[in-house]
Motif scaffolding. Structure first.
Motif, PDB file in Angstrom:
ATOM      1  N   ALA A  78      43.453  40.044  36.181  1.00 58.24           N
ATOM      2  CA  ALA A  78      44.619  39.589  36.947  1.00 58.24           C
ATOM      3  C   ALA A  78      45.812  40.511  36.717  1.00 58.24           C
ATOM      4  O   ALA A  78      46.557  40.828  37.638  1.00 58.24           O
ATOM      5  N   ALA A  79      45.971  40.957  35.468  1.00 57.90           N
ATOM      6  CA  ALA A  79      47.108  41.816  35.138  1.00 57.90           C
ATOM      7  C   ALA A  79      47.026  43.171  35.825  1.00 57.90           C
ATOM      8  O   ALA A  79      48.011  43.896  35.911  1.00 57.90           O
ATOM      9  N   LYS A  80      45.844  43.534  36.305  1.00 59.62           N
ATOM     10  CA  LYS A  80      45.672  44.782  37.065  1.00 59.62           C
ATOM     11  C   LYS A  80      45.633  44.516  38.567  1.00 59.62           C
ATOM     12  O   LYS A  80      45.356  45.424  39.350  1.00 59.62           O
ATOM     13  N   GLY A  81      45.821  43.277  38.972  1.00 58.75           N
ATOM     14  CA  GLY A  81      45.693  42.946  40.391  1.00 58.75           C
ATOM     15  C   GLY A  81      44.274  43.114  40.904  1.00 58.75           C
ATOM     16  O   GLY A  81      44.051  43.320  42.100  1.00 58.75           O
ATOM     17  N   ALA A  82      43.300  43.005  40.011  1.00 63.40           N
ATOM     18  CA  ALA A  82      41.913  43.252  40.417  1.00 63.40           C
ATOM     19  C   ALA A  82      41.243  41.987  40.930  1.00 63.40           C
ATOM     20  O   ALA A  82      41.614  40.869  40.580  1.00 63.40           O
ATOM     21  N   SER A  83      40.246  42.202  41.751  1.00 72.39           N
ATOM     22  CA  SER A  83      39.410  41.118  42.257  1.00 72.39           C
ATOM     23  C   SER A  83      38.102  41.138  41.464  1.00 72.39           C
ATOM     24  O   SER A  83      37.419  42.153  41.418  1.00 72.39           O
ATOM     25  N   PRO A  84      37.737  40.017  40.817  1.00 69.92           N
ATOM     26  CA  PRO A  84      36.554  40.022  39.945  1.00 69.92           C
ATOM     27  C   PRO A  84      35.264  40.273  40.717  1.00 69.92           C
ATOM     28  O   PRO A  84      35.087  39.764  41.831  1.00 69.92           O
ATOM     29  N   VAL A  85      34.392  41.043  40.123  1.00 74.82           N
ATOM     30  CA  VAL A  85      33.076  41.337  40.702  1.00 74.82           C
ATOM     31  C   VAL A  85      31.963  40.636  39.929  1.00 74.82           C
ATOM     32  O   VAL A  85      30.971  40.195  40.505  1.00 74.82           O
ATOM     33  N   PRO A 114      43.423  32.029  34.520  1.00 76.45           N
ATOM     34  CA  PRO A 114      43.716  33.428  34.861  1.00 76.45           C
ATOM     35  C   PRO A 114      44.438  33.477  36.211  1.00 76.45           C
ATOM     36  O   PRO A 114      43.988  32.878  37.186  1.00 76.45           O
ATOM     37  N   LEU A 115      45.573  34.186  36.268  1.00 77.29           N
ATOM     38  CA  LEU A 115      46.405  34.169  37.473  1.00 77.29           C
ATOM     39  C   LEU A 115      45.987  35.294  38.421  1.00 77.29           C
ATOM     40  O   LEU A 115      46.730  36.251  38.670  1.00 77.29           O
ATOM     41  N   LEU A 116      44.785  35.136  38.965  1.00 73.34           N
ATOM     42  CA  LEU A 116      44.202  36.206  39.777  1.00 73.34           C
ATOM     43  C   LEU A 116      44.960  36.431  41.074  1.00 73.34           C
ATOM     44  O   LEU A 116      45.291  37.564  41.435  1.00 73.34           O
ATOM     45  N   ALA A 117      45.264  35.359  41.789  1.00 70.60           N
ATOM     46  CA  ALA A 117      45.964  35.509  43.071  1.00 70.60           C
ATOM     47  C   ALA A 117      47.365  36.070  42.838  1.00 70.60           C
ATOM     48  O   ALA A 117      47.831  36.951  43.573  1.00 70.60           O
ATOM     49  N   THR A 168      39.949  34.458  29.688  1.00 76.85           N
ATOM     50  CA  THR A 168      40.803  35.484  29.071  1.00 76.85           C
ATOM     51  C   THR A 168      40.461  36.869  29.613  1.00 76.85           C
ATOM     52  O   THR A 168      41.349  37.707  29.793  1.00 76.85           O
ATOM     53  N   ASN A 169      39.188  37.108  29.880  1.00 65.98           N
ATOM     54  CA  ASN A 169      38.818  38.392  30.466  1.00 65.98           C
ATOM     55  C   ASN A 169      39.271  38.493  31.917  1.00 65.98           C
ATOM     56  O   ASN A 169      39.750  39.538  32.362  1.00 65.98           O
ATOM     57  N   LEU A 170      39.142  37.394  32.661  1.00 64.39           N
ATOM     58  CA  LEU A 170      39.628  37.408  34.049  1.00 64.39           C
ATOM     59  C   LEU A 170      41.146  37.598  34.080  1.00 64.39           C
ATOM     60  O   LEU A 170      41.683  38.215  35.006  1.00 64.39           O
ATOM     61  N   SER A 171      41.828  37.081  33.066  1.00 58.13           N
ATOM     62  CA  SER A 171      43.274  37.266  32.996  1.00 58.13           C
ATOM     63  C   SER A 171      43.642  38.747  32.847  1.00 58.13           C
ATOM     64  O   SER A 171      44.638  39.209  33.417  1.00 58.13           O
ATOM     65  N   ASP A 172      42.821  39.487  32.102  1.00 56.11           N
ATOM     66  CA  ASP A 172      43.047  40.935  32.025  1.00 56.11           C
ATOM     67  C   ASP A 172      42.895  41.591  33.396  1.00 56.11           C
ATOM     68  O   ASP A 172      43.655  42.493  33.751  1.00 56.11           O
ATOM     69  N   ALA A 197      34.156  41.898  31.784  1.00 52.61           N
ATOM     70  CA  ALA A 197      34.444  41.525  33.169  1.00 52.61           C
ATOM     71  C   ALA A 197      34.748  42.787  33.956  1.00 52.61           C
ATOM     72  O   ALA A 197      35.397  43.707  33.458  1.00 52.61           O
ATOM     73  N   LEU A 198      34.241  42.788  35.150  1.00 53.51           N
ATOM     74  CA  LEU A 198      34.333  43.942  36.034  1.00 53.51           C
ATOM     75  C   LEU A 198      35.012  43.496  37.317  1.00 53.51           C
ATOM     76  O   LEU A 198      34.686  42.443  37.856  1.00 53.51           O
ATOM     77  N   GLY A 199      35.975  44.290  37.765  1.00 53.07           N
ATOM     78  CA  GLY A 199      36.628  43.961  39.020  1.00 53.07           C
ATOM     79  C   GLY A 199      36.931  45.216  39.807  1.00 53.07           C
ATOM     80  O   GLY A 199      36.764  46.339  39.311  1.00 53.07           O
ATOM     81  N   THR A 200      37.366  45.026  41.030  1.00 53.11           N
ATOM     82  CA  THR A 200      37.811  46.165  41.830  1.00 53.11           C
ATOM     83  C   THR A 200      39.307  46.005  42.102  1.00 53.11           C
ATOM     84  O   THR A 200      39.803  44.903  42.351  1.00 53.11           O
TER      85      THR A 200
END
Lengths: 305, 305
Positions: free
Chosen positions: A71-78, A182-185, A65-69, A127-130
């Protein structure tokens, strides 16, 4: 003090632009030459999961669920940081955590554990992403004339929870509820093109109304166009249930989404009808548009729509 | 599964260098041209605070303890994300949160709230900072021959908790327990000079042994040299109580700390005695070196040392 009052008070503390007025799924922060995307979500026993669920699934869902957030920003998880309350079946939690982190290739960076006996247990995750595209999409950019799209069906998690409650999980497919994707791609592919985007966590209609509110427009949804993963006679429920984690986005009509998606409506100027129209009508006030932290009914009870 | 077992399992998932093997107070992450420092700590009712404490103090402590972790890395705070369980006196929590964030000029960036009735309440916080010196200090760099220093007295939080329990907080000074001070400026001044540093959250002797273990050396502490904010007959307790948030650090003997600090020992090669010597002796095994998540005794009970 209600949750709405408390959040309203917090909003006065969240004046940094990075906080996006607490009206978004993530904080977005320029650090050096990168744009960081940060999210923090919790799962509570009896609210977000059933007390007798497999803790491996709870760990999966907490991370997903956090990675999904992100994904909604188009971020790549760190990476992620975990807040964990010790309790029963911690080995299963650890196993599910290992599985979800490996699946999405995300490292555990740190966290904290507390031993605080007593139900309900609550878990937190940061969760932290760039950002892969700047600025990352927000909820606030939908423009009149845009098309409204969703990446896939809603209602699958609703059916999954009902299956889980009816059968103790044996022999029926409750995956959509237990192990969201989570729809990261997809988020990364969409980020440069959308005018607004969010993940559908609390119900399609509620989340669509949030984009409408944040953008100061009306999202006119064609309810029949929404793909559902539920029987047709449950369509109204499926549009209101959360936990499906599809991406909901708006985009100029001349663009075609680069990922699988279904058009479900149009963005209109708000002519006094508010943020949402369903089949041309303002939603009836007597039925919630989505999920707002009500408690899960006990197993075998009638599901709430 | 015990907490130690669980954390040991997590360690296998925390293989990224940024996680520092979960053996540090913070994750340290190079992002673009900056070095991020991330920490996540929780406070649990009945473990880290008394159930009838002013929730404004709980909010203060939640933020201050996380900022203290950033201080130990010499980091400059960038913002925090809050994980909040709704309950009683949320207005007081919001008030204390506003106060601590304003005091340290740190913005609220986001977070999550859950409504999960039932004790105990648990709060989480992620604090994010940027390193002012690279690499940021760790626990692992203490060298034989270094001096061991502490920035100020321990035992003040112990006395504060006892005052709070004895008097319901009226007329006695429990500030050190209720409102710890993160030593951010001190941490930034020390970061370029120290060989190892951490904040004393769980008891001086326990935390000193952790630096010894992480660095593969022995910290030889002169117990009489340790400044205490407690009666002399409580010295042994003061050295074992946590919650004071002084900075404990090691530094080559030829350097003088640029901040107020007291020398309390010397780093020695580990000649088989383990990570800690107290007045030249290996600590007795029958008494804990510090605080490890035991539960707070109810008000008016005898304090635990």
């Amino acid at each position: 003090m209600t949750e709405a009052d408390f959040i309203s008070t917090l909003r006065h503390l969240a004046t940094a632009p990075a906080a996006r007025g607490l009206a978004d799924d993530c904080a977005v922060l320029d650090i050096g030459n990168e744009t960081l995307v940060l999210t923090y979500d919790m799962l509570a026993e009896g609210v977000h999961y059933l007390p007798d669920q497999d803790m491996a699934d709870v760990a999966w869902k907490l991370v997903a669920t956090n990675l999904s957030d992100l994904a909604a920003k188009g971020a790549s998880p760190v990476g992620v940081l975990l807040g964990f309350m010790l309790g029963d079946n911690d080995d299963r939690f650890a196993s599910g955590l290992a599985e979800v982190l490996a699946t999405y290739d995300v490292p555990l960076l740190g966290g904290d554990t507390v031993s605080a006996p007593g139900a309900p247990r609550v878990f937190g995750l940061t969760a932290l992403g760039t950002a892969t595209h700047c600025p990352p999409p927000s909820r606030a950019g939908a423009q009149p004339g845009d098309a409204v799209w969703i990446t896939g069906p809603v209602g699958g998690a609703m059916m999954g929870l009902e299956a889980l409650r009816a059968s103790n999980g044996a022999g029926t497919d409750s995956t959509a509820y237990r192990r969201p994707t989570p729809l990261l791609a997809e988020g990364q592919a969409l980020a440069p093109l959308v005018t607004a985007m969010m993940d559908v966590s609390d119900g399609l209609l509620l989340d669509a109304s949030r984009i409408g509110t944040a953008s100061g427009v009306t999202l006119a949804i064609d309810s029949k166009a929404v793909p559902i993963a539920a029987p047709e006679d449950r369509r109204a429920d499926a549009l209101r249930w959360g936990d499906d984690y599809q991406l909901l986005f708006t985009m100029p009509t001349e663009l075609t989404p680069p990922v699988s998606a279904v058009r479900i409506g149009t963005v209109e100027r708000d002519q006094g009808d508010g943020p949402l129209l369903i089949d041309g009508r303002v939603p009836a006030a007597d039925r919630p548009l989505g999920y707002r932290h009500q408690h899960l009914p006990p197993r075998h009870d009638a599901p709430q729509g």
